[in-house]
Motif scaffolding. Structure first.
Motif, PDB file in Angstrom:
ATOM      1  N   HIS A 413      20.301  12.031  49.532  1.00  0.00           N
ATOM      2  CA  HIS A 413      20.206  10.671  48.981  1.00  0.00           C
ATOM      3  C   HIS A 413      21.506  10.215  48.316  1.00  0.00           C
ATOM      4  CE1 HIS A 413      16.293  12.065  49.931  1.00  0.00           C
ATOM      5  NE2 HIS A 413      16.434  13.026  49.017  1.00  0.00           N
ATOM      6  N   VAL A 470       8.397  19.952  54.241  1.00  0.00           N
ATOM      7  CA  VAL A 470       8.012  18.578  53.889  1.00  0.00           C
ATOM      8  C   VAL A 470       9.270  17.700  53.896  1.00  0.00           C
ATOM      9  CG1 VAL A 470       6.907  17.095  52.171  1.00  0.00           C
ATOM     10  CG2 VAL A 470       6.091  19.439  52.480  1.00  0.00           C
ATOM     11  N   ALA A 471      10.347  18.226  53.263  1.00  0.00           N
ATOM     12  CA  ALA A 471      11.614  17.481  53.227  1.00  0.00           C
ATOM     13  C   ALA A 471      12.215  17.370  54.628  1.00  0.00           C
ATOM     14  CB  ALA A 471      12.593  18.166  52.279  1.00  0.00           C
ATOM     15  N   ALA A 473      10.592  17.243  57.400  1.00  0.00           N
ATOM     16  CA  ALA A 473       9.791  16.294  58.187  1.00  0.00           C
ATOM     17  C   ALA A 473      10.234  14.848  57.938  1.00  0.00           C
ATOM     18  CB  ALA A 473       8.305  16.455  57.842  1.00  0.00           C
ATOM     19  N   LYS A 474      10.817  14.629  56.773  1.00  0.00           N
ATOM     20  CA  LYS A 474      11.291  13.273  56.447  1.00  0.00           C
ATOM     21  C   LYS A 474      12.756  13.078  56.832  1.00  0.00           C
ATOM     22  CE  LYS A 474       7.743  11.461  54.131  1.00  0.00           C
ATOM     23  NZ  LYS A 474       6.782  11.777  55.204  1.00  0.00           N
ATOM     24  N   GLY A 475      13.400  14.144  57.296  1.00  0.00           N
ATOM     25  CA  GLY A 475      14.823  14.046  57.649  1.00  0.00           C
ATOM     26  C   GLY A 475      15.741  14.159  56.446  1.00  0.00           C
ATOM     27  N   TYR A 476      15.186  14.537  55.278  1.00  0.00           N
ATOM     28  CA  TYR A 476      16.043  14.717  54.103  1.00  0.00           C
ATOM     29  C   TYR A 476      16.896  15.973  54.251  1.00  0.00           C
ATOM     30  CZ  TYR A 476      12.789  11.377  51.933  1.00  0.00           C
ATOM     31  OH  TYR A 476      12.030  10.280  51.660  1.00  0.00           O
TER      32      TYR A 476
END
Ligand code: HXC
Length: 514
Positions: A413, A470-471, A473-476
């Motif tokens: 981010h 989880v991260a 899966a979001k592309g983070y």
């Protein structure tokens, strides 16, 4: 007068000017285990490379019988030379001449060599051994310091500025170093303070030794004013050489690329990090497992040890490393570690050095002490520094990445270019215990067996969030990688980032929290 005689006169004048202080002062200097200013320059630079300037400069002070005093070189030696064949500018204050104190002409010698270093784009190394502003010269010496501070600021982020503290340095003699990039201190020799013990005794009536007030150890471990600590002057000069081997000569350049070397075999990356998130380990071993020749050059080694920063190479290219250190305070971010990380990140960014971050932290350190010390403002420096940095940025989440710690430590981010996670990564708002206690408070309280329920809820929370998927899966996260893949993935990421180009909005300068 013929040429021969003129040359003889020059030699005589030189001999006289090269003398430095009187015998008593030189003996005092040597008895303290210190080299003389001239010996220091010789020890620092390549053999026979020093070219001195302004040897014949004389002071113009007239008050307090100063007109009767000859101060050789006005207490400072300036010039250029080479280190490992590359040009550097240097000044060395001579404590044997009026305590290395800074008068007007002394300051002009320094500002002249500073201007030269900036114009020619080469590092400036200042060897400081000075009682500060020369008291007899009044406002002229204050003006001299002002001119130096201005130039320190002008050169900041353009050429490397290195300060070596090799004696009792007071007043202005510590403020100029504080404006430079790296400060080196030597055990038993370096002292830094705004006002010396005598002034403290006069003003406050308190007795304190120079060592206690501002010795090398104090600044390397407590204040963080010193970035490097050495046991003697020789070791200190070797550290300077090593630092210079990693950094570029100006912000127009990239660091020199050297021959690639593999890491040494004694660091097995998959065996370093314990799976249990509560167990400590030395994160420097992870860095050593990925850098060329396992050679990691740590900056601020003794201060704010819950974070590790320093230089290493990957495939011959310099990289700046920032890593939480689970050996100390579980690797949390606090006031000092935030300052340490932020200033290093900004250095790397200013001098085109890519940044690799290893993450393993439970977050920011909670508590009244930290809140009162301004952890909000200091912690924000890390967010600012990572966000502002436009050099290639790579992050590897090793284990814990909780809460603000996850965001701050080079997260996607903040525009990190490559984010990797090991399968052991846990990315969540907070640790499973704390999280379960809060969100399942009611169920736990009302259960027949609250402890059993609490354990079950912690397990549920862990299963859901204590992983990297989880991260991912979001592309983070760009890739979940095996520890053994780390060096290869990072080296490739560095290679593809070679020509990275980003532009932010136009502004005069930002306003980082200070
Ligand atoms: C003129 C000075 C001097 C100074 C030392 N000397 N400091 N001369 N101006 N600032 C002279 C001494 O008179 C002495 O001369 C010789 O240098 C060696 O000093 P000693 O005191 O004998 O040495 P030592 O015992 O090792 O103590 C070193 C010292 C002490 C701790 C640095 O000298 C000291 O406290 N000096 C003053 C420090 C100070 O408060 N400076 C702040 C200046 S204000 P002789 O002839 O006897 O050998 C300042 C403002 C800038 O810098 C602020 C910018 C923000």
């Amino acid at each position: 007068m013929g040429l021969k005689r003129k040359i003889q006169e020059l030699k005589k004048r030189r001999e006289e000017a090269l003398r430095g202080g009187d015998e008593r002062a030189v003996q005092k200097q040597l008895s303290m285990g210190k080299l003389t200013a001239r010996e220091r320059i010789v020890a620092l630079l390549d053999k026979n490379s020093f070219n001195e300037y302004d040897l014949f400069v004389e002071h113009e002070a007239r008050d307090f019988d100063m007109d009767k005093k000859v101060l050789h070189g006005d207490g400072v030696i300036v010039g250029t030379g080479t280190i490992n064949g590359r040009p550097v500018a240097v000044f060395a204050q001579d404590f044997t001449v009026a305590g290395g104190s800074l008068g007007l002409m002394h300051s002009r010698k320094i500002t002249k060599i500073m201007d030269h270093a900036l114009k020619m784009r080469m590092p400036l190394i200042g060897i400081n051994d000075s009682g500060g502003a020369r008291i007899q010269e009044g406002v002229n010496s204050l003006a001299g310091y002002g001119e130096i501070f201005f130039r320190n600021t002008l050169a900041s982020g353009v050429i490397p500025q290195i300060s070596v503290i090799l004696g009792p340095c007071a007043g202005g003699a510590v403020y100029s170093p504080a404006l430079t990039d790296f400060v080196f201190v030597v055990d038993n020799i370096s002292k830094m303070f705004i006002t010396g013990p005598e002034v403290i005794k006069t003003v406050l009536g308190e007795e304190i030794s120079m060592e206690e007030l501002g010795g090398a150890d104090v600044h390397a471990t407590v204040t963080g004013n010193a970035h490097f600590f050495a046991r003697n002057e020789k070791e200190c000069f070797m550290q300077i050489h090593k630092l210079l081997s990693f950094i570029p000569w100006s912000n127009d350049e990239k660091p020199r690329v050297v021959e690639r070397k593999p890491p040494r075999r004694d660091y097995k990356i998959e065996d370093i990090v314990p799976e249990d998130p509560k167990l400590p380990y030395d994160v420097r071993d992870v860095i050593r497992a990925v850098v060329d020749d396992s050679d990691f050059f740590e900056v601020h080694e003794r201060w704010a040890r819950n974070i590790v920063v320093g230089f290493g190479r990957m495939d011959g290219r310099t990289v700046g490393f920032v890593a939480n250190q689970p050996l100390y305070l579980a690797g949390v971010l606090d006031v000092d570690s935030s300052d340490k990380a932020a200033s290093f990140i900004r250095y790397c960014d200013a001098f085109n050095i890519p940044i690799i971050t290893f993450v393993d932290l439970p977050g920011y350190l909670p508590g009244v002490d930290q809140e009162y010390a301004g952890v909000i403002r200091h912690g924000a420096k890390v967010l600012y520094a990572y966000s502002e940095a436009t050099v290639p940025k790579m992050t590897v989440i090793l284990r814990k990445a909780y809460g603000g710690g996850y965001i701050a430590m080079g997260s996607r981010h903040l525009r990190t270019d490559f984010v990797f996670a090991w399968p052991t990564a846990e990315i969540a708002v907070m640790g499973p215990e704390g999280a379960a206690n809060i969100i399942f408070r009611k169920e736990i309280k009302e259960a027949d067996d609250p402890e059993k329920m609490r354990k079950q809820k912690v397990k549920e929370y862990k299963a859901k969030f204590a992983n990297p998927y989880v991260a991912a899966a979001k592309g983070y996260i760009d890739a979940v990688i095996e520890p053994a893949e780390t060096r290869r993935r990072l080296a490739h990421a560095l290679e593809v980032s070679e020509r990275k180009a980003v532009a932010g909005p136009k502004k005069k300068h930002g306003l980082p929290p200070l």
